[in-house]
Scaffold this motif. Structure first.
Motif, PDB file in Angstrom:
ATOM      1  N   LEU A 206      10.492   7.297   1.916  1.00  0.00           N
ATOM      2  CA  LEU A 206       9.987   5.937   1.694  1.00  0.00           C
ATOM      3  C   LEU A 206      10.189   5.586   0.220  1.00  0.00           C
ATOM      4  CD1 LEU A 206       6.709   6.129   3.813  1.00  0.00           C
ATOM      5  CD2 LEU A 206       8.930   5.173   4.485  1.00  0.00           C
ATOM      6  N   GLY A 207      11.426   5.255  -0.119  1.00  0.00           N
ATOM      7  CA  GLY A 207      11.763   4.906  -1.496  1.00  0.00           C
ATOM      8  C   GLY A 207      11.560   3.433  -1.780  1.00  0.00           C
ATOM      9  N   ASP A 208      11.939   3.016  -2.979  1.00  0.00           N
ATOM     10  CA  ASP A 208      11.695   1.637  -3.410  1.00  0.00           C
ATOM     11  C   ASP A 208      12.490   0.612  -2.610  1.00  0.00           C
ATOM     12  OD1 ASP A 208       9.783   2.029  -5.480  1.00  0.00           O
ATOM     13  OD2 ASP A 208      11.365   2.811  -6.758  1.00  0.00           O
ATOM     14  N   ASN A 209      13.602   1.020  -1.990  1.00  0.00           N
ATOM     15  CA  ASN A 209      14.414   0.080  -1.218  1.00  0.00           C
ATOM     16  C   ASN A 209      13.886  -0.129   0.191  1.00  0.00           C
ATOM     17  OD1 ASN A 209      16.305  -0.365  -3.288  1.00  0.00           O
ATOM     18  ND2 ASN A 209      17.422   1.503  -2.750  1.00  0.00           N
ATOM     19  N   ASN A 210      12.935   0.690   0.617  1.00  0.00           N
ATOM     20  CA  ASN A 210      12.411   0.555   1.968  1.00  0.00           C
ATOM     21  C   ASN A 210      11.654  -0.761   2.125  1.00  0.00           C
ATOM     22  OD1 ASN A 210       9.838   1.338   3.953  1.00  0.00           O
ATOM     23  ND2 ASN A 210      11.814   2.087   4.652  1.00  0.00           N
ATOM     24  N   GLU A 211      11.821  -1.402   3.275  1.00  0.00           N
ATOM     25  CA  GLU A 211      11.214  -2.711   3.480  1.00  0.00           C
ATOM     26  C   GLU A 211       9.684  -2.646   3.463  1.00  0.00           C
ATOM     27  OE1 GLU A 211      11.198  -5.749   7.150  1.00  0.00           O
ATOM     28  OE2 GLU A 211      13.194  -5.463   6.270  1.00  0.00           O
ATOM     29  N   LEU A 212       9.111  -1.509   3.851  1.00  0.00           N
ATOM     30  CA  LEU A 212       7.656  -1.356   3.790  1.00  0.00           C
ATOM     31  C   LEU A 212       7.170  -1.506   2.357  1.00  0.00           C
ATOM     32  CD1 LEU A 212       4.862  -0.455   4.985  1.00  0.00           C
ATOM     33  CD2 LEU A 212       5.560   1.884   4.396  1.00  0.00           C
ATOM     34  N   ILE A 213       7.845  -0.835   1.432  1.00  0.00           N
ATOM     35  CA  ILE A 213       7.447  -0.874   0.026  1.00  0.00           C
ATOM     36  C   ILE A 213       7.630  -2.277  -0.531  1.00  0.00           C
ATOM     37  CG2 ILE A 213       7.814   0.141  -2.241  1.00  0.00           C
ATOM     38  CD1 ILE A 213       6.729   2.065  -0.063  1.00  0.00           C
ATOM     39  N   GLN A 214       8.759  -2.890  -0.232  1.00  0.00           N
ATOM     40  CA  GLN A 214       9.031  -4.215  -0.769  1.00  0.00           C
ATOM     41  C   GLN A 214       8.082  -5.270  -0.216  1.00  0.00           C
ATOM     42  OE1 GLN A 214      13.184  -5.187  -0.357  1.00  0.00           O
ATOM     43  NE2 GLN A 214      13.861  -3.486  -1.631  1.00  0.00           N
ATOM     44  N   SER A 215       7.539  -5.026   0.978  1.00  0.00           N
ATOM     45  CA  SER A 215       6.656  -6.005   1.606  1.00  0.00           C
ATOM     46  C   SER A 215       5.200  -5.838   1.221  1.00  0.00           C
ATOM     47  CB  SER A 215       6.768  -5.910   3.136  1.00  0.00           C
ATOM     48  OG  SER A 215       8.079  -6.173   3.570  1.00  0.00           O
ATOM     49  N   THR A 216       4.798  -4.624   0.844  1.00  0.00           N
ATOM     50  CA  THR A 216       3.371  -4.359   0.660  1.00  0.00           C
ATOM     51  C   THR A 216       2.983  -3.798  -0.697  1.00  0.00           C
ATOM     52  OG1 THR A 216       3.587  -2.124   1.597  1.00  0.00           O
ATOM     53  CG2 THR A 216       3.125  -3.912   3.148  1.00  0.00           C
ATOM     54  N   MET A 217       3.947  -3.297  -1.488  1.00  0.00           N
ATOM     55  CA  MET A 217       3.598  -2.628  -2.739  1.00  0.00           C
ATOM     56  C   MET A 217       4.534  -3.044  -3.861  1.00  0.00           C
ATOM     57  SD  MET A 217       3.014   1.238  -1.284  1.00  0.00           S
ATOM     58  CE  MET A 217       2.039   1.519   0.192  1.00  0.00           C
ATOM     59  N   ALA A 218       4.097  -2.817  -5.089  1.00  0.00           N
ATOM     60  CA  ALA A 218       4.939  -3.108  -6.247  1.00  0.00           C
ATOM     61  C   ALA A 218       6.007  -2.036  -6.418  1.00  0.00           C
ATOM     62  CB  ALA A 218       4.085  -3.213  -7.504  1.00  0.00           C
ATOM     63  N   ALA A 219       5.672  -0.796  -6.064  1.00  0.00           N
ATOM     64  CA  ALA A 219       6.613   0.313  -6.182  1.00  0.00           C
ATOM     65  C   ALA A 219       6.184   1.417  -5.228  1.00  0.00           C
ATOM     66  CB  ALA A 219       6.651   0.847  -7.613  1.00  0.00           C
ATOM     67  N   ALA A 220       7.139   2.233  -4.848  1.00  0.00           N
ATOM     68  CA  ALA A 220       6.841   3.336  -3.929  1.00  0.00           C
ATOM     69  C   ALA A 220       6.048   4.414  -4.658  1.00  0.00           C
ATOM     70  CB  ALA A 220       8.130   3.922  -3.372  1.00  0.00           C
ATOM     71  N   PRO A 221       4.912   4.844  -4.108  1.00  0.00           N
ATOM     72  CA  PRO A 221       4.142   5.907  -4.761  1.00  0.00           C
ATOM     73  C   PRO A 221       4.873   7.234  -4.700  1.00  0.00           C
ATOM     74  CG  PRO A 221       3.216   5.389  -2.600  1.00  0.00           C
ATOM     75  CD  PRO A 221       4.273   4.366  -2.869  1.00  0.00           C
ATOM     76  N   ILE A 222       4.524   8.120  -5.604  1.00  0.00           N
ATOM     77  CA  ILE A 222       5.162   9.435  -5.648  1.00  0.00           C
ATOM     78  C   ILE A 222       4.109  10.541  -5.641  1.00  0.00           C
ATOM     79  CG2 ILE A 222       7.215   8.617  -6.857  1.00  0.00           C
ATOM     80  CD1 ILE A 222       5.992   9.749  -9.443  1.00  0.00           C
ATOM     81  N   TYR A 223       4.559  11.744  -5.302  1.00  0.00           N
ATOM     82  CA  TYR A 223       3.689  12.919  -5.280  1.00  0.00           C
ATOM     83  C   TYR A 223       3.606  13.521  -6.684  1.00  0.00           C
ATOM     84  CZ  TYR A 223       2.014  17.621  -4.225  1.00  0.00           C
ATOM     85  OH  TYR A 223       1.296  18.791  -4.210  1.00  0.00           O
ATOM     86  N   PHE A 224       2.390  13.884  -7.115  1.00  0.00           N
ATOM     87  CA  PHE A 224       2.178  14.524  -8.410  1.00  0.00           C
ATOM     88  C   PHE A 224       1.998  16.027  -8.203  1.00  0.00           C
ATOM     89  CE2 PHE A 224       0.846  10.155  -9.139  1.00  0.00           C
ATOM     90  CZ  PHE A 224       1.425   9.869 -10.362  1.00  0.00           C
TER      91      PHE A 224
END
Length: 302
Positions: A207-225
């Motif tokens: 689920l990267g930044d180009n995924n439509e879910l991210i573009q529709s609901t978030m500013a950027a795709a979250p990442i694992y720390f």
């Protein structure tokens, strides 16, 4: 002749007094260091579990509103390119599990030919477009998407299927619970009997930044720390991964005869093998595991 009274002498600090104060401060700082480290790890644990929960909710809301899964997922497999860089250094093979993953052993490549049951299942779900990952990019998380696959037409692609990890098949009472079913169940906190490795494949998509879910609901795709900063997003793919159930067999007895759309099951993280969120040699981890590990880390810090 100058005269100094007691008030004048007490206005400053002697060298000995200043040294004592500094030693006390250094000692207090030393006592606080472990607590600061523990606080940082606790913050990361909370952030990771919150990110998984947020993505799970966002995906369910997206499917409910749009009626399909979001396209433009990462296949988590190598694109057809030359030698990679960083953790992908050396010759790479197109179609292999993406070498930039923190733990490549969590997946095995599975190929869906054009118009195959698997390709049609993905296209029916709304995932008619997917992108491979480029091993030559220095940063293994951002900007690795390349080579768009159009699964709705006469084109297939290779994806990353959930591996057996450290599980083994369990046979009994006329039914076998496969190692893959157990791995998926452990990652998502469910019963292995809820899955069927005969009729379905269980794949992971990024689920990267180009995924439509991210573009529709978030500013950027979250990442694992991760616990180890050396395994950060520059060194290993840190985007979270959606587990999908893909219909792959419609001819075997007991399998649906009509190809079903792929189904979203949940979000997991692919963590480094030595990360404390991994209970054994390495497994995919979901919200339940991350929450449990967070509480264990808090308990160990007290």
């Amino acid at each position: 002749m100058k005269h100094y009274n007691n008030m004048t002498r007490q206005a400053g600090m002697t060298l000995i007094e200043l040294t004592v104060v500094l030693l006390i401060l250094i000692g207090l700082a030393g006592l606080l260091v472990p607590y600061v480290g523990s606080f940082t790890q606790t913050t990361h644990d909370s952030t990771n579990s919150n990110n998984v929960a947020q993505l799970n909710s966002a995906m369910l809301r997206y499917v409910s509103e749009k009626g399909h899964l979001p396209p433009h997922v990462d296949t988590l497999t190598n694109d057809n390119v030359g030698p990679g860089t960083g953790s992908c250094a050396g010759a790479q093979t197109a179609g292999d599990v993406y070498c930039g993953l923190a733990n490549t052993a969590m997946f095995t490549p599975v190929t869906y030919a054009a118009n195959s049951v698997g390709a049609v299942s993905l296209a029916k779900s709304g995932i008619n477009m997917a992108v491979n990952n480029d091993p030559t990019i220095e940063n293994k998380t951002f900007g690795t998407s390349t080579n768009m696959l159009m699964l709705g037409g006469n084109e297939g692609g290779t994806f990353a299927e959930v591996s057996d990890a450290d599980f083994t098949d369990i046979a009994g009472m006329g039914y076998t619970v496969t190692a893959q079913q157990q791995h998926v169940a452990a990652a998502l906190g469910r019963d292995p009997m809820a899955y069927n490795s005969t009729c379905y494949d269980y794949i992971g998509v990024g689920l990267g930044d180009n995924n439509e879910l991210i573009q529709s609901t978030m500013a950027a795709a979250p990442i694992y720390f991760p616990k180890d900063a050396k395994a950060g997003p520059a060194q290993a793919y840190a985007h979270f991964i959606a587990i999908l159930q893909v219909h792959s067999d419609n001819t075997t007895a007991g399998c649906p005869g009509v190809t079903e759309p792929a189904k979203f099951l949940g979000v997991v993280a692919n963590v480094p093998p030595a990360d404390p969120a991994t209970p054994t040699a390495g497994r995919l981890v979901g919200a339940n595991t991350l929450l449990a590990q967070g509480w264990e880390n808090r308990g160990a810090a007290n």
